[in-house]
Design a protein around this motif. Structure first.
Motif, PDB file in Angstrom:
ATOM      1  N   LEU B 122       0.862  -1.182   0.000  1.00 62.31           N
ATOM      2  CA  LEU B 122       0.000   0.000   0.000  1.00 62.31           C
ATOM      3  C   LEU B 122       0.899   1.233   0.000  1.00 62.31           C
ATOM      4  O   LEU B 122       1.791   1.359   0.846  1.00 62.31           O
ATOM      5  CB  LEU B 122      -0.894   0.012   1.246  1.00 62.31           C
ATOM      6  CG  LEU B 122      -1.837   1.208   1.400  1.00 62.31           C
ATOM      7  CD1 LEU B 122      -2.985   1.130   0.390  1.00 62.31           C
ATOM      8  CD2 LEU B 122      -2.410   1.277   2.819  1.00 62.31           C
ATOM      9  N   VAL B 123       0.670   2.125  -0.984  1.00 62.42           N
ATOM     10  CA  VAL B 123       1.424   3.388  -1.030  1.00 62.42           C
ATOM     11  C   VAL B 123       0.412   4.524  -1.197  1.00 62.42           C
ATOM     12  O   VAL B 123      -0.710   4.291  -1.671  1.00 62.42           O
ATOM     13  CB  VAL B 123       2.442   3.424  -2.196  1.00 62.42           C
ATOM     14  CG1 VAL B 123       3.508   2.351  -2.038  1.00 62.42           C
ATOM     15  CG2 VAL B 123       1.746   3.273  -3.530  1.00 62.42           C
ATOM     16  N   PRO B 124       0.785   5.761  -0.827  1.00 62.29           N
ATOM     17  CA  PRO B 124      -0.137   6.877  -1.032  1.00 62.29           C
ATOM     18  C   PRO B 124      -0.444   7.030  -2.529  1.00 62.29           C
ATOM     19  O   PRO B 124       0.435   6.835  -3.373  1.00 62.29           O
ATOM     20  CB  PRO B 124       0.642   8.095  -0.527  1.00 62.29           C
ATOM     21  CG  PRO B 124       1.730   7.539   0.322  1.00 62.29           C
ATOM     22  CD  PRO B 124       2.047   6.183  -0.210  1.00 62.29           C
ATOM     23  N   LEU B 172       3.583  -8.677  -7.341  1.00 62.12           N
ATOM     24  CA  LEU B 172       3.266  -7.619  -6.379  1.00 62.12           C
ATOM     25  C   LEU B 172       1.896  -7.050  -6.713  1.00 62.12           C
ATOM     26  O   LEU B 172       1.603  -6.771  -7.876  1.00 62.12           O
ATOM     27  CB  LEU B 172       4.285  -6.473  -6.467  1.00 62.12           C
ATOM     28  CG  LEU B 172       5.755  -6.791  -6.250  1.00 62.12           C
ATOM     29  CD1 LEU B 172       6.568  -5.503  -6.361  1.00 62.12           C
ATOM     30  CD2 LEU B 172       5.967  -7.434  -4.890  1.00 62.12           C
ATOM     31  N   ASP B 173       1.060  -6.889  -5.707  1.00 60.96           N
ATOM     32  CA  ASP B 173      -0.186  -6.148  -5.875  1.00 60.96           C
ATOM     33  C   ASP B 173       0.004  -4.813  -5.175  1.00 60.96           C
ATOM     34  O   ASP B 173       0.087  -4.754  -3.947  1.00 60.96           O
ATOM     35  CB  ASP B 173      -1.361  -6.901  -5.250  1.00 60.96           C
ATOM     36  CG  ASP B 173      -1.770  -8.103  -6.083  1.00 60.96           C
ATOM     37  OD1 ASP B 173      -1.588  -8.049  -7.319  1.00 60.96           O
ATOM     38  OD2 ASP B 173      -2.251  -9.084  -5.509  1.00 60.96           O
ATOM     39  N   VAL B 174       0.112  -3.746  -5.983  1.00 63.79           N
ATOM     40  CA  VAL B 174       0.407  -2.424  -5.412  1.00 63.79           C
ATOM     41  C   VAL B 174      -0.899  -1.655  -5.253  1.00 63.79           C
ATOM     42  O   VAL B 174      -1.534  -1.279  -6.233  1.00 63.79           O
ATOM     43  CB  VAL B 174       1.386  -1.640  -6.305  1.00 63.79           C
ATOM     44  CG1 VAL B 174       1.779  -0.334  -5.637  1.00 63.79           C
ATOM     45  CG2 VAL B 174       2.612  -2.482  -6.607  1.00 63.79           C
ATOM     46  N   HIS B 175      -1.321  -1.465  -4.001  1.00 62.38           N
ATOM     47  CA  HIS B 175      -2.586  -0.797  -3.689  1.00 62.38           C
ATOM     48  C   HIS B 175      -2.353   0.663  -3.338  1.00 62.38           C
ATOM     49  O   HIS B 175      -1.289   1.025  -2.845  1.00 62.38           O
ATOM     50  CB  HIS B 175      -3.266  -1.457  -2.483  1.00 62.38           C
ATOM     51  CG  HIS B 175      -3.574  -2.899  -2.668  1.00 62.38           C
ATOM     52  ND1 HIS B 175      -2.614  -3.878  -2.644  1.00 62.38           N
ATOM     53  CD2 HIS B 175      -4.744  -3.548  -2.873  1.00 62.38           C
ATOM     54  CE1 HIS B 175      -3.176  -5.066  -2.824  1.00 62.38           C
ATOM     55  NE2 HIS B 175      -4.477  -4.893  -2.968  1.00 62.38           N
ATOM     56  N   HIS B 176      -3.409   1.469  -3.538  1.00 65.06           N
ATOM     57  CA  HIS B 176      -3.398   2.814  -2.979  1.00 65.06           C
ATOM     58  C   HIS B 176      -4.595   3.015  -2.065  1.00 65.06           C
ATOM     59  O   HIS B 176      -4.804   4.091  -1.522  1.00 65.06           O
ATOM     60  CB  HIS B 176      -3.359   3.882  -4.082  1.00 65.06           C
ATOM     61  CG  HIS B 176      -4.501   3.778  -5.039  1.00 65.06           C
ATOM     62  ND1 HIS B 176      -5.731   4.289  -4.757  1.00 65.06           N
ATOM     63  CD2 HIS B 176      -4.598   3.200  -6.263  1.00 65.06           C
ATOM     64  CE1 HIS B 176      -6.555   4.044  -5.780  1.00 65.06           C
ATOM     65  NE2 HIS B 176      -5.889   3.377  -6.697  1.00 65.06           N
ATOM     66  N   ASN B 177      -5.406   1.981  -1.911  1.00 65.51           N
ATOM     67  CA  ASN B 177      -6.518   2.048  -0.968  1.00 65.51           C
ATOM     68  C   ASN B 177      -6.908   0.635  -0.575  1.00 65.51           C
ATOM     69  O   ASN B 177      -6.433  -0.330  -1.168  1.00 65.51           O
ATOM     70  CB  ASN B 177      -7.706   2.789  -1.602  1.00 65.51           C
ATOM     71  CG  ASN B 177      -8.606   3.409  -0.533  1.00 65.51           C
ATOM     72  OD1 ASN B 177      -8.539   3.043   0.645  1.00 65.51           O
ATOM     73  ND2 ASN B 177      -9.430   4.353  -0.948  1.00 65.51           N
ATOM     74  N   LEU B 178      -7.787   0.521   0.430  1.00 63.33           N
ATOM     75  CA  LEU B 178      -8.183  -0.804   0.896  1.00 63.33           C
ATOM     76  C   LEU B 178      -9.279  -1.393   0.013  1.00 63.33           C
ATOM     77  O   LEU B 178      -9.397  -2.608  -0.121  1.00 63.33           O
ATOM     78  CB  LEU B 178      -8.691  -0.738   2.342  1.00 63.33           C
ATOM     79  CG  LEU B 178      -7.717  -0.187   3.384  1.00 63.33           C
ATOM     80  CD1 LEU B 178      -8.279  -0.391   4.781  1.00 63.33           C
ATOM     81  CD2 LEU B 178      -6.352  -0.846   3.287  1.00 63.33           C
ATOM     82  N   LEU B 179     -10.111  -0.531  -0.567  1.00 57.22           N
ATOM     83  CA  LEU B 179     -11.212  -0.993  -1.400  1.00 57.22           C
ATOM     84  C   LEU B 179     -11.197  -0.187  -2.702  1.00 57.22           C
ATOM     85  O   LEU B 179     -10.616   0.897  -2.755  1.00 57.22           O
ATOM     86  CB  LEU B 179     -12.556  -0.783  -0.680  1.00 57.22           C
ATOM     87  CG  LEU B 179     -12.818  -1.690   0.537  1.00 57.22           C
ATOM     88  CD1 LEU B 179     -14.062  -1.244   1.276  1.00 57.22           C
ATOM     89  CD2 LEU B 179     -12.950  -3.144   0.108  1.00 57.22           C
ATOM     90  N   PRO B 180     -11.851  -0.696  -3.746  1.00 56.56           N
ATOM     91  CA  PRO B 180     -11.847   0.013  -5.034  1.00 56.56           C
ATOM     92  C   PRO B 180     -12.392   1.435  -4.933  1.00 56.56           C
ATOM     93  O   PRO B 180     -13.210   1.736  -4.062  1.00 56.56           O
ATOM     94  CB  PRO B 180     -12.759  -0.851  -5.902  1.00 56.56           C
ATOM     95  CG  PRO B 180     -12.710  -2.195  -5.293  1.00 56.56           C
ATOM     96  CD  PRO B 180     -12.529  -1.992  -3.830  1.00 56.56           C
TER      97      PRO B 180
END
Lengths: 301, 358
Positions: B122-124, B172-180
């Motif tokens: 998770l990144v900003p 790698l799954d790179v997220h910027h939030n917990l949900l769509p």
């Protein structure tokens, strides 16, 4: 009780009822298939194998037609490992070959209690021969010929090295012969029992050779490694053993193993101990008779 | 008979691992299959290590093998995380590990014997482009997906398309939030990023605070359309909750859930953990959880989730599992985006010529 003691009818019924438990070396496999060709293949190649009581099975496998409308269009079969199918469906007449591949997949993908190398293993006088070999090098043909000349077969594809004692563990299962080697073995050994060939597989034509009774009867006897030999068939070559570097043999077996890196340091130690215990050779040949003679001399040396 | 009762002996030994010492061979046959199918065999194998002498001989090699797999995966995820940290060292923001990688790197209770698929980060959102660029330089590429998929992920999802390493094949799954972005429940990543704690010996890498670890695991499981790993994820939640449970923790968890708008999935998580794994969740915490579902909905949702959780192995399944899995799948998509986006998306997925890879 041995599989061969079941009548053809009993075998089919048990197989169709998921009530057949076959013991191959350290593993009990529960088998399920409605297909007569699977029953026939087992009867032809596995008659000497003991049946398990079924209280505990290491692997639960099934070969049968896939569900869905496709089966009405083109007959296909699939393999299931405890409800999951790891492969794509194949033409229906590859059923027995698919069972054999599926059984190899079960062992190679799960039996990490062993270091598993991609190699054939045979034994004579308590000393075991480990034969890694690239596809097309004539490993299976040589394995079949040696077994039919009195060597005990432990395995033709997967060398199992017990992590507790470093000894080789047998499976005793049929040898997979491909393309021309099917006829070569049948001509050299007219008494050899070979199953129905599966044509046009991803490996060409494949047929399985029944293991010798001695290989099945003594499957539980572990063997001490003595030689690592890399065979290579070459047109017109004189049968000849030549030294092979142990370090190179180590790297080759490690990079062709099923679970070398998974075992980490233990894999290194087991493979190193194997090389320490063995003389390593290259072996070039063109005629099977010569090859069998050279290995017979090796065994008595 | 409900799902929990059908899933024996698996459920029994998950609740009380010492029971493994008393199983007979027939029960072990069932247990190894159920646990293997649910992705929990390595976890049980680690817990069984102390009982080794009381475990039947034919079973022991399976457990030794499962422990070997887990040890290798744990070593591999640590190694891979170091590569990620090195690749992202230039970013002046925290990089959070989520789920399995976070448990492993922070030595949290779900870690022993847990298996991994991908590494979740998770990144900003403002740093997403730079993070992707830096990871590409280190060998990870958002490859193998069609243009449609790329657009779908980048426009609507809370993550980049899976980034696959060119040589090692790690994902790698790179997220910027917990949900769509399009989720029916809007949440925010800001508080999760702000509350993260640094990992010792891993400069630049962080893990979420205890409360957020629970909330993320809960929203991941109870917004998911695929339930193949449902029980494994519930076991994660159980392990986290048992470890964190304290007089101070529970109220913090509820207030954080309210802040992040994740009360509903938290309620489902607490309820399922309690019923399936006997997790000690205080009654008043469940009764005061924010965004609880209306009373009439609860038995319905329980019936659905119970079938989803029991779907791991065929011999745990109960009547109606197929329909329940379909409803959970539809629900997962429904929660992910509004109808005006969902219907065209599902049509596209159904009509495309190459089936989706995952």
């Amino acid at each position: 009780m041995k599989l061969g003691e079941l009548s053809a009818r009993e075998l089919r019924d048990r197989l169709a009822d998921n009530a057949l438990v076959l013991r191959t070396g350290p593993f009990a496999m529960r088998m399920h298939s409605p297909l007569p060709q699977v029953a026939d293949g087992l009867r032809r190649l596995y008659a000497d194998f003991p049946l398990g009581d079924g209280a505990f099975c290491d692997f639960h496998v099934r070969v049968g037609p896939p569900t869905g409308i496709r089966r009405w269009l083109k007959p296909q079969i699939n393999f299931w490992y405890d409800g999951h199918s790891p492969f794509k469906p194949l033409p229906a007449n590859h059923a027995f070959a698919l069972l054999e591949w599926g059984m190899n997949w079960c062992v190679a993908g799960h039996a990490h209690h062993y270091l598993m190398l991609h190699a054939a293993v045979l034994e004579q006088n308590g000393r075991a021969l480990v034969m890694p070999g690239d596809p097309g090098a004539g490993k299976s043909t040589l394995t079949a010929a040696l077994m039919l000349s009195g060597w005990r077969l432990l395995s033709d594809e997967i060398a199992l090295i017990d992590r507790d004692d470093g000894l080789l563990v047998g499976l005793g299962r049929p040898v997979s012969l491909k393309n021309a080697s099917i006829d070569v073995i049948q001509q050299h050994f007219p008494d050899a029992v070979i199953g129905a060939p599966a044509h046009d597989t991803h490996k060409g034509t494949v047929a399985h050779l029944r293991p010798t009774p001695d290989s099945v009867a003594r499957v539980a006897v572990k063997a001490r490694p003595a030689w690592v030999i890399f065979p290579r068939w070459r047109e017109g070559a004189e049968a000849r053993l030549s030294p092979h570097s142990r370090a190179e043999a180590f790297l080759h077996t490690a990079s062709h193993a099923f679970n070398y890196s998974l075992l980490g340091g233990l894999g290194f130690d087991l493979n190193a101990a194997l090389m320490d215990a063995c003389a390593c050779h290259d072996f070039e040949y063109s005629r099977l008779e010569d090859a069998v003679r050279v290995f017979a001399e090796l065994a008595t040396s | 008979m409900n799902g929990a009762e059908r899933c024996q002996p698996l459920l029994g030994v998950l609740r009380e691992p010492a029971r493994m010492a008393d199983l007979d061979l027939g029960e072990w046959d069932r247990l190894l299959r159920q646990a293997g199918s649910a992705g929990l065999l390595s976890r049980l194998a680690v817990q069984a290590e102390a009982l080794d002498a009381r475990i039947p001989a034919p079973v022991r090699p399976h457990l030794a093998a499962a422990r070997t797999v887990a040890a290798k995966q744990r070593q591999a995820v640590r190694w891979e995380a170091r590569r990620v940290a090195k690749a992202l060292a230039g970013l002046d923001c925290p990089v959070l590990l989520l789920k399995g990688a976070a448990y492993a790197l922070a030595d949290l209770p779900p870690a022993p014997g847990r298996l991994f698929g991908d590494i979740d980060l998770l990144v900003p959102k403002a740093q997403l482009g730079r993070a992707e660029g830096a990871l590409m330089l280190a060998g990870w590429h958002a490859s193998g997906k069609s243009e449609y998929d790329q657009r779908y992920y980048r426009r609507w999802m809370h993550e980049l398309p899976p980034m696959i390493h060119l040589r090692r094949g790690t994902v790698l799954d790179v997220h910027h939030n917990l949900l769509p972005e399009t989720s029916r429940i809007p949440t925010q990543a800001g508080p999760v990023l702000a509350g993260a704690r640094p990992l010792p010996n891993m400069p630049g890498l962080y893990v979420p605070a205890d409360t957020e670890l629970v909330l993320h695991s809960a929203c991941h499981l109870f917004h998911e359309g695929e339930w193949g790993h449902g029980l494994r994820d519930l076991v994660d939640l159980d392990a986290l909750l048992r470890a964190f449970a304290s007089v101070r923790f529970w109220p913090q968890l509820l207030s954080r859930a309210a802040e992040l708008n994740l009360g509903r999935p938290l309620y489902y998580a607490l309820d399922c953990c309690r019923r399936w794994l006997s997790t000690p969740v205080p009654e008043e915490i469940l009764a005061t959880c924010p965004a609880r579902p209306p009373v009439w909905q609860r038995p319905l949702m329980r019936a659905l989730f119970d079938r989803g959780l029991a779907s791991a192995h065929t011999n745990c399944r109960q009547p109606g599992t197929g329909a329940a899995l379909f409803l959970l799948f539809v629900r997962g998509h429904y929660l992910r985006m509004p109808w005006r986006l969902l219907v065209p998306h599902l049509l596209h997925q159904a009509l495309r010529r190459d089936p989706p890879q995952d």
